[in-house]
Design a protein around this motif. Structure first.
Motif, PDB file in Angstrom:
ATOM      1  N   ARG A 143      49.259  46.942  48.496  1.00  0.00           N
ATOM      2  CA  ARG A 143      47.861  46.601  48.744  1.00  0.00           C
ATOM      3  C   ARG A 143      47.228  45.959  47.509  1.00  0.00           C
ATOM      4  O   ARG A 143      46.450  45.003  47.615  1.00  0.00           O
ATOM      5  CB  ARG A 143      47.067  47.840  49.155  1.00  0.00           C
ATOM      6  CG  ARG A 143      45.618  47.506  49.552  1.00  0.00           C
ATOM      7  CD  ARG A 143      44.874  48.715  50.048  1.00  0.00           C
ATOM      8  NE  ARG A 143      44.584  49.689  48.990  1.00  0.00           N
ATOM      9  CZ  ARG A 143      43.917  50.807  49.187  1.00  0.00           C
ATOM     10  NH1 ARG A 143      43.475  51.126  50.401  1.00  0.00           N
ATOM     11  NH2 ARG A 143      43.677  51.647  48.182  1.00  0.00           N
ATOM     12  N   GLY A 144      47.576  46.472  46.341  1.00  0.00           N
ATOM     13  CA  GLY A 144      47.039  45.903  45.108  1.00  0.00           C
ATOM     14  C   GLY A 144      47.401  44.445  44.936  1.00  0.00           C
ATOM     15  O   GLY A 144      46.563  43.620  44.535  1.00  0.00           O
ATOM     16  N   TRP A 145      48.648  44.106  45.252  1.00  0.00           N
ATOM     17  CA  TRP A 145      49.079  42.706  45.117  1.00  0.00           C
ATOM     18  C   TRP A 145      48.344  41.799  46.102  1.00  0.00           C
ATOM     19  O   TRP A 145      47.953  40.681  45.750  1.00  0.00           O
ATOM     20  CB  TRP A 145      50.591  42.596  45.326  1.00  0.00           C
ATOM     21  CG  TRP A 145      51.366  42.814  44.071  1.00  0.00           C
ATOM     22  CD1 TRP A 145      52.196  43.858  43.777  1.00  0.00           C
ATOM     23  CD2 TRP A 145      51.365  41.979  42.918  1.00  0.00           C
ATOM     24  NE1 TRP A 145      52.710  43.729  42.522  1.00  0.00           N
ATOM     25  CE2 TRP A 145      52.239  42.577  41.970  1.00  0.00           C
ATOM     26  CE3 TRP A 145      50.732  40.789  42.584  1.00  0.00           C
ATOM     27  CZ2 TRP A 145      52.470  42.015  40.711  1.00  0.00           C
ATOM     28  CZ3 TRP A 145      50.973  40.217  41.329  1.00  0.00           C
ATOM     29  CH2 TRP A 145      51.829  40.827  40.415  1.00  0.00           C
ATOM     30  N   ILE A 146      48.145  42.260  47.333  1.00  0.00           N
ATOM     31  CA  ILE A 146      47.409  41.444  48.296  1.00  0.00           C
ATOM     32  C   ILE A 146      45.982  41.213  47.812  1.00  0.00           C
ATOM     33  O   ILE A 146      45.441  40.099  47.897  1.00  0.00           O
ATOM     34  CB  ILE A 146      47.407  42.099  49.690  1.00  0.00           C
ATOM     35  CG1 ILE A 146      48.816  42.116  50.265  1.00  0.00           C
ATOM     36  CG2 ILE A 146      46.472  41.348  50.644  1.00  0.00           C
ATOM     37  CD1 ILE A 146      49.401  40.738  50.508  1.00  0.00           C
ATOM     38  N   ARG A 147      45.357  42.268  47.290  1.00  0.00           N
ATOM     39  CA  ARG A 147      44.001  42.116  46.759  1.00  0.00           C
ATOM     40  C   ARG A 147      43.980  41.150  45.577  1.00  0.00           C
ATOM     41  O   ARG A 147      43.098  40.290  45.465  1.00  0.00           O
ATOM     42  CB  ARG A 147      43.459  43.475  46.334  1.00  0.00           C
ATOM     43  CG  ARG A 147      42.991  44.339  47.491  1.00  0.00           C
ATOM     44  CD  ARG A 147      42.571  45.713  47.017  1.00  0.00           C
ATOM     45  NE  ARG A 147      41.812  46.416  48.051  1.00  0.00           N
ATOM     46  CZ  ARG A 147      41.592  47.719  48.061  1.00  0.00           C
ATOM     47  NH1 ARG A 147      42.084  48.478  47.082  1.00  0.00           N
ATOM     48  NH2 ARG A 147      40.894  48.283  49.028  1.00  0.00           N
ATOM     49  N   ALA A 148      44.949  41.294  44.686  1.00  0.00           N
ATOM     50  CA  ALA A 148      44.970  40.464  43.488  1.00  0.00           C
ATOM     51  C   ALA A 148      45.187  38.990  43.814  1.00  0.00           C
ATOM     52  O   ALA A 148      44.617  38.108  43.159  1.00  0.00           O
ATOM     53  CB  ALA A 148      46.061  40.959  42.539  1.00  0.00           C
ATOM     54  N   GLN A 149      46.017  38.723  44.805  1.00  0.00           N
ATOM     55  CA  GLN A 149      46.393  37.346  45.106  1.00  0.00           C
ATOM     56  C   GLN A 149      45.495  36.664  46.117  1.00  0.00           C
ATOM     57  O   GLN A 149      45.508  35.429  46.217  1.00  0.00           O
ATOM     58  CB  GLN A 149      47.848  37.318  45.618  1.00  0.00           C
ATOM     59  CG  GLN A 149      48.862  37.727  44.564  1.00  0.00           C
ATOM     60  CD  GLN A 149      50.263  37.866  45.122  1.00  0.00           C
ATOM     61  OE1 GLN A 149      50.462  38.062  46.319  1.00  0.00           O
ATOM     62  NE2 GLN A 149      51.260  37.773  44.250  1.00  0.00           N
ATOM     63  N   ASN A 150      44.713  37.438  46.862  1.00  0.00           N
ATOM     64  CA  ASN A 150      43.968  36.846  47.967  1.00  0.00           C
ATOM     65  C   ASN A 150      42.472  37.136  47.967  1.00  0.00           C
ATOM     66  O   ASN A 150      41.755  36.652  48.839  1.00  0.00           O
ATOM     67  CB  ASN A 150      44.552  37.318  49.302  1.00  0.00           C
ATOM     68  CG  ASN A 150      45.978  36.858  49.506  1.00  0.00           C
ATOM     69  OD1 ASN A 150      46.228  35.744  49.941  1.00  0.00           O
ATOM     70  ND2 ASN A 150      46.931  37.722  49.178  1.00  0.00           N
ATOM     71  N   THR A 151      41.998  37.930  47.026  1.00  0.00           N
ATOM     72  CA  THR A 151      40.568  38.257  46.980  1.00  0.00           C
ATOM     73  C   THR A 151      40.088  38.155  45.532  1.00  0.00           C
ATOM     74  O   THR A 151      40.888  37.991  44.599  1.00  0.00           O
ATOM     75  CB  THR A 151      40.284  39.679  47.500  1.00  0.00           C
ATOM     76  OG1 THR A 151      40.671  40.638  46.512  1.00  0.00           O
ATOM     77  CG2 THR A 151      41.018  39.953  48.806  1.00  0.00           C
ATOM     78  N   ASP A 152      38.789  38.279  45.358  1.00  0.00           N
ATOM     79  CA  ASP A 152      38.206  38.313  44.011  1.00  0.00           C
ATOM     80  C   ASP A 152      38.050  39.746  43.504  1.00  0.00           C
ATOM     81  O   ASP A 152      37.482  39.965  42.428  1.00  0.00           O
ATOM     82  CB  ASP A 152      36.827  37.634  44.029  1.00  0.00           C
ATOM     83  CG  ASP A 152      36.918  36.149  44.345  1.00  0.00           C
ATOM     84  OD1 ASP A 152      37.923  35.526  43.947  1.00  0.00           O
ATOM     85  OD2 ASP A 152      36.009  35.622  45.004  1.00  0.00           O
TER      86      ASP A 152
END
Length: 203
Positions: free
Chosen positions: A158-167
């Motif tokens: 989940r952290g990677w998705i947040r890091a790569q796709n959100t601010d």
């Protein structure tokens, strides 16, 4: 190579004696497909899972709980092949059967949601991926006792998705920090620790 040839010989014996729909073939087909995936022969592994799913559908029907694992393995293999849309389809089927069999909050759904989350990520649907990771984490957190390593893996993803796709890098970093705390309680896990360290750097 020797193990692969052994599986092929083992499959040929019941197939020749009982036919292509013999239930004894299922375990052998699964073992062969898993071996091929471990060897990096992803397309061959995918073909093996397709054959296994077709066999179990013919024997047990299209809604059998026995299809959950091969469908999940198929989805995971398609993720490794970076075929997100096809992986989502396989994961959707596995989840639908699992929910009917176990209910919406059963622990088995956590890993299936993680697999579908990975599939959504490769399909370019970050919002759906985050929703699946969020749900998987809620299921894992509700278990007594908590499977802390499984939770750490889910937080990492989940952290990677947040890091790569959100601010929202602050929340992504919080996921990484929490996962590292969980991993530290269980001794060395070099691969996960390295991935989390990279996530910390990225956030």
């Amino acid at each position: 190579v020797e193990r692969g040839a052994a599986y092929q010989r083992a499959i040929a014996i019941p197939e020749k004696r009982y036919g292509a729909d013999d239930e004894h073939l299922a375990a052998l087909l699964n073992s062969e497909a898993m071996l091929l995936r471990d060897q990096g022969k992803l397309e061959e592994a995918g073909n093996g899972f397709v054959r296994l799913i077709a066999l179990e559908q013919r024997i047990y029907g299209p809604e059998s709980p026995l299809l959950i694992s091969p469908l999940a393995n198929m989805a995971e293999t398609l993720v490794l092949l970076h075929d997100g849309p096809s992986a989502v389809i396989a994961a959707n089927r596995a989840l639908a059967i699992a929910e009917r069999e176990h209910g919406p909050d059963h622990i088995r759904l956590a890993s299936l949601l993680g697999t579908r989350g990975d599939a959504f990520a490769f399909a370019g649907d970050a919002a759906s991926a985050l929703a699946d990771y969020d749900r998987a984490i809620r299921i894992l957190e509700a278990q007594k006792p908590v499977d802390e390593l499984a939770l750490a893996y889910a937080l990492d993803r989940r952290g990677w998705i947040r890091a790569q796709n959100t601010d929202d890098r602050k929340t992504a970093r919080a996921d990484a920090e929490r996962a590292l705390e969980l991993v530290a309680k269980h001794g060395a896990n070099p691969a996960l620790e390295a991935d989390l360290a990279e996530l910390m750097t990225a956030t």
